[in-house]
Structure formats: structure tokens, C-alpha cells
Design a protein around this motif. Sequence first.
Motif, mmCIF file in Angstrom:
data_model
loop_
_atom_site.group_PDB
_atom_site.id
_atom_site.type_symbol
_atom_site.label_atom_id
_atom_site.label_comp_id
_atom_site.label_asym_id
_atom_site.label_seq_id
_atom_site.Cartn_x
_atom_site.Cartn_y
_atom_site.Cartn_z
ATOM 1 N N LEU A 32 0.804 -1.215 0.000
ATOM 2 C CA LEU A 32 0.000 0.000 0.000
ATOM 3 C C LEU A 32 0.840 1.269 0.000
ATOM 4 N N ASN A 33 0.443 2.219 -0.824
ATOM 5 C CA ASN A 33 0.955 3.574 -0.707
ATOM 6 C C ASN A 33 0.089 4.293 0.317
ATOM 7 N N MET A 34 0.712 5.002 1.240
ATOM 8 C CA MET A 34 -0.021 5.645 2.325
ATOM 9 C C MET A 34 0.284 7.141 2.370
ATOM 10 N N SER A 53 4.894 2.178 -1.321
ATOM 11 C CA SER A 53 5.127 0.818 -0.831
ATOM 12 C C SER A 53 6.621 0.513 -0.760
ATOM 13 N N ARG A 71 7.334 3.924 7.751
ATOM 14 C CA ARG A 71 6.416 2.793 7.823
ATOM 15 C C ARG A 71 7.107 1.599 8.462
ATOM 16 N N ARG A 96 -4.573 7.970 5.048
ATOM 17 C CA ARG A 96 -5.350 7.598 3.869
ATOM 18 C C ARG A 96 -4.630 6.572 3.009
ATOM 19 N N ASN A 97 -5.423 5.645 2.462
ATOM 20 C CA ASN A 97 -4.996 4.813 1.350
ATOM 21 C C ASN A 97 -6.112 4.840 0.318
ATOM 22 N N ARG A 98 -5.877 5.446 -0.809
ATOM 23 C CA ARG A 98 -6.868 5.587 -1.877
ATOM 24 C C ARG A 98 -8.164 6.161 -1.286
#
Length: 111
Positions: A32-34, A53, A71, A96-98
Motif C-alpha cells: 500500500l501507498n499511504m 510501498s 512505515r 489515507r490509502n486511496r
Amino acid sequence: QVQIVESGGGLVQPGGSLRLSCTVSGSDFSLLNMAWYRQTPGTQREWVAAISSGGTTSYPDSVKGRFTISRDNANNTVYLQMNSLKPEDTAVYYCRNRGSWGQGTQVTVSS
């Protein structure tokens, strides 16, 4: 569906530091990109930090050099280390993620 829970907000004096945490469940966190955002009453949410990620980070000029996003994939957690805090950093901070957002955590910078 990703579930996100933020924590770590509070009251801090100007010049102080605070670390926010964002714990994620419901997906393979390592992929996941956060990002962290913040919002004050009557304004739109403002992006403050992002981490891919692969660990690449980015920041707007307003927080660059003061905020650090990191992270911990083993614990499904994203952190936001905030140093040299200013009164204008006061806001509700969201992770947030997406399309998935947490409930937010209040940060108040005041003497």
C-alpha cells in the motif's frame, strides 16, 4: 476494504514534537501507498506527507524538514513524526490509502 485507525494526537507547545500512528488492516500493508492529510474547520483537507510501498517519501514545502513519514510493514503501521510544531499545524490529522480514510486524530499546538 482497508480499515485505518489513527492515534497519537494531543496538545503540544509550539516548538514541540509529536508522533502520530496509523494502523492498517484488511489488505497486504506492504503493497500500500499511504499518506497523511490534515484539516481545519472550514477548509479542505491538505496533504502533508506520503510514502510509497517501496519507502519513497514526499512532502509539501509547508512541512518539509519538520515532518517525517515512515512505515513499519511488520506492524502494518505508518508513522508521522512532527517536530518544531507551530500553531498553524493545529488540525485533525487523517491517514489515507486511496478511498479509505481513518477517523482522524486531533493535534493542537498551543502554549
